[in-house]
Design a protein around this motif. Structure first.
Motif, PDB file in Angstrom:
ATOM      1  N   TYR A   1     -50.358  33.459 -18.337  1.00 26.16           N
ATOM      2  CA  TYR A   1     -50.780  31.945 -18.559  1.00 26.16           C
ATOM      3  C   TYR A   1     -52.188  31.900 -19.277  1.00 26.16           C
ATOM      4  O   TYR A   1     -52.332  31.098 -20.088  1.00 26.16           O
ATOM      5  N   GLU A   2     -53.231  32.671 -18.700  1.00 28.36           N
ATOM      6  CA  GLU A   2     -54.519  32.532 -19.191  1.00 28.36           C
ATOM      7  C   GLU A   2     -54.391  33.087 -20.654  1.00 28.36           C
ATOM      8  O   GLU A   2     -55.293  32.511 -21.627  1.00 28.36           O
ATOM      9  N   ARG A   3     -53.626  34.123 -20.922  1.00 30.38           N
ATOM     10  CA  ARG A   3     -53.660  34.645 -22.147  1.00 30.38           C
ATOM     11  C   ARG A   3     -52.975  33.616 -23.089  1.00 30.38           C
ATOM     12  O   ARG A   3     -53.270  33.233 -24.254  1.00 30.38           O
ATOM     13  N   GLY A   4     -51.905  32.946 -22.730  1.00 29.87           N
ATOM     14  CA  GLY A   4     -51.236  32.029 -23.507  1.00 29.87           C
ATOM     15  C   GLY A   4     -52.048  30.729 -23.700  1.00 29.87           C
ATOM     16  O   GLY A   4     -52.140  30.268 -24.927  1.00 29.87           O
TER      17      GLY A   4
ATOM     18  N   ASN B   1     -41.214  34.147 -20.869  1.00 31.38           N
ATOM     19  CA  ASN B   1     -41.151  35.069 -19.611  1.00 31.38           C
ATOM     20  C   ASN B   1     -41.544  33.965 -18.494  1.00 31.38           C
ATOM     21  O   ASN B   1     -41.025  34.288 -17.272  1.00 31.38           O
ATOM     22  N   LEU B   2     -42.352  32.941 -18.601  1.00 28.86           N
ATOM     23  CA  LEU B   2     -42.825  32.190 -17.569  1.00 28.86           C
ATOM     24  C   LEU B   2     -41.694  31.329 -17.178  1.00 28.86           C
ATOM     25  O   LEU B   2     -41.288  31.049 -16.030  1.00 28.86           O
ATOM     26  N   GLU B   3     -40.908  30.703 -18.105  1.00 32.27           N
ATOM     27  CA  GLU B   3     -39.657  30.093 -17.923  1.00 32.27           C
ATOM     28  C   GLU B   3     -38.809  30.751 -17.052  1.00 32.27           C
ATOM     29  O   GLU B   3     -37.939  30.021 -16.219  1.00 32.27           O
TER      30      GLU B   3
ATOM     31  N   ALA C   1     -55.432  30.964 -24.171  1.00 29.72           N
ATOM     32  CA  ALA C   1     -56.222  31.549 -25.407  1.00 29.72           C
ATOM     33  C   ALA C   1     -55.450  31.422 -26.574  1.00 29.72           C
ATOM     34  O   ALA C   1     -56.121  30.936 -27.626  1.00 29.72           O
ATOM     35  N   LEU C   2     -54.360  31.983 -26.678  1.00 26.83           N
ATOM     36  CA  LEU C   2     -53.352  31.973 -27.903  1.00 26.83           C
ATOM     37  C   LEU C   2     -53.235  30.494 -28.310  1.00 26.83           C
ATOM     38  O   LEU C   2     -53.697  30.194 -29.495  1.00 26.83           O
ATOM     39  N   ARG C   3     -52.975  29.403 -27.543  1.00 24.80           N
ATOM     40  CA  ARG C   3     -53.064  28.104 -27.983  1.00 24.80           C
ATOM     41  C   ARG C   3     -54.194  27.270 -28.601  1.00 24.80           C
ATOM     42  O   ARG C   3     -54.171  26.967 -29.535  1.00 24.80           O
ATOM     43  N   LYS C   4     -55.570  27.885 -27.807  1.00 26.18           N
ATOM     44  CA  LYS C   4     -56.720  27.485 -28.657  1.00 26.18           C
ATOM     45  C   LYS C   4     -56.841  28.234 -29.931  1.00 26.18           C
ATOM     46  O   LYS C   4     -57.607  27.478 -30.878  1.00 26.18           O
ATOM     47  N   HIS C   5     -56.460  29.401 -30.031  1.00 23.41           N
ATOM     48  CA  HIS C   5     -56.698  30.066 -31.445  1.00 23.41           C
ATOM     49  C   HIS C   5     -55.914  29.570 -32.260  1.00 23.41           C
ATOM     50  O   HIS C   5     -56.321  29.142 -33.464  1.00 23.41           O
ATOM     51  N   CYS C   6     -54.646  29.179 -32.144  1.00 21.13           N
ATOM     52  CA  CYS C   6     -53.657  28.620 -32.926  1.00 21.13           C
ATOM     53  C   CYS C   6     -54.191  27.131 -33.325  1.00 21.13           C
ATOM     54  O   CYS C   6     -54.315  26.567 -34.445  1.00 21.13           O
TER      55      CYS C   6
ATOM     56  N   LEU D   1     -46.498  36.608  -9.467  1.00 20.78           N
ATOM     57  CA  LEU D   1     -47.486  35.619  -9.359  1.00 20.78           C
ATOM     58  C   LEU D   1     -48.848  36.109 -10.107  1.00 20.78           C
ATOM     59  O   LEU D   1     -49.093  35.289 -11.100  1.00 20.78           O
ATOM     60  N   GLU D   2     -49.283  37.206  -9.652  1.00 21.15           N
ATOM     61  CA  GLU D   2     -50.597  37.796 -10.576  1.00 21.15           C
ATOM     62  C   GLU D   2     -50.275  37.979 -11.799  1.00 21.15           C
ATOM     63  O   GLU D   2     -51.274  37.475 -12.882  1.00 21.15           O
TER      64      GLU D   2
END
Length: 84
Positions: A43-46, A28-30, A48-53, A36-37
């Protein structure tokens, strides 16, 4: 094709589920057609997902064991991968 970004508790997701959601966010971002909002929110959810992984991967690594061999070369047990 625009895929829906899920919401909800990230900590309840398996590694595979979190990774799939992260892939949807990246797609979606690509594409660049997200306001913007909303881009900031996903992006913030992404992140958090990266940290969870990352946490799940580190937990899995801690469980990996290597096989100990006896002097004769036969398996005699296991030990943590990082020991010795």
């Amino acid at each position: 094709m625009k895929q829906e970004i899920q919401t909800g508790d990230i900590t309840a997701l398996s590694f595979e589920q979190a990774l799939k959601q992260l892939e949807v966010i990246v797609e979606n971002l690509e594409r660049g057609d997200v306001p913007l909002e909303q881009s900031i929110d996903i992006y913030e959810r992404g992140e958090a997902l990266r940290k969870h992984c990352d946490r799940l991967l580190k937990a899995a690594e801690a469980k990996v064991e290597k096989i100990q061999l006896s002097e004769e070369g036969s398996p005699k047990g296991v030990e943590p991968l990082d020991s010795k």
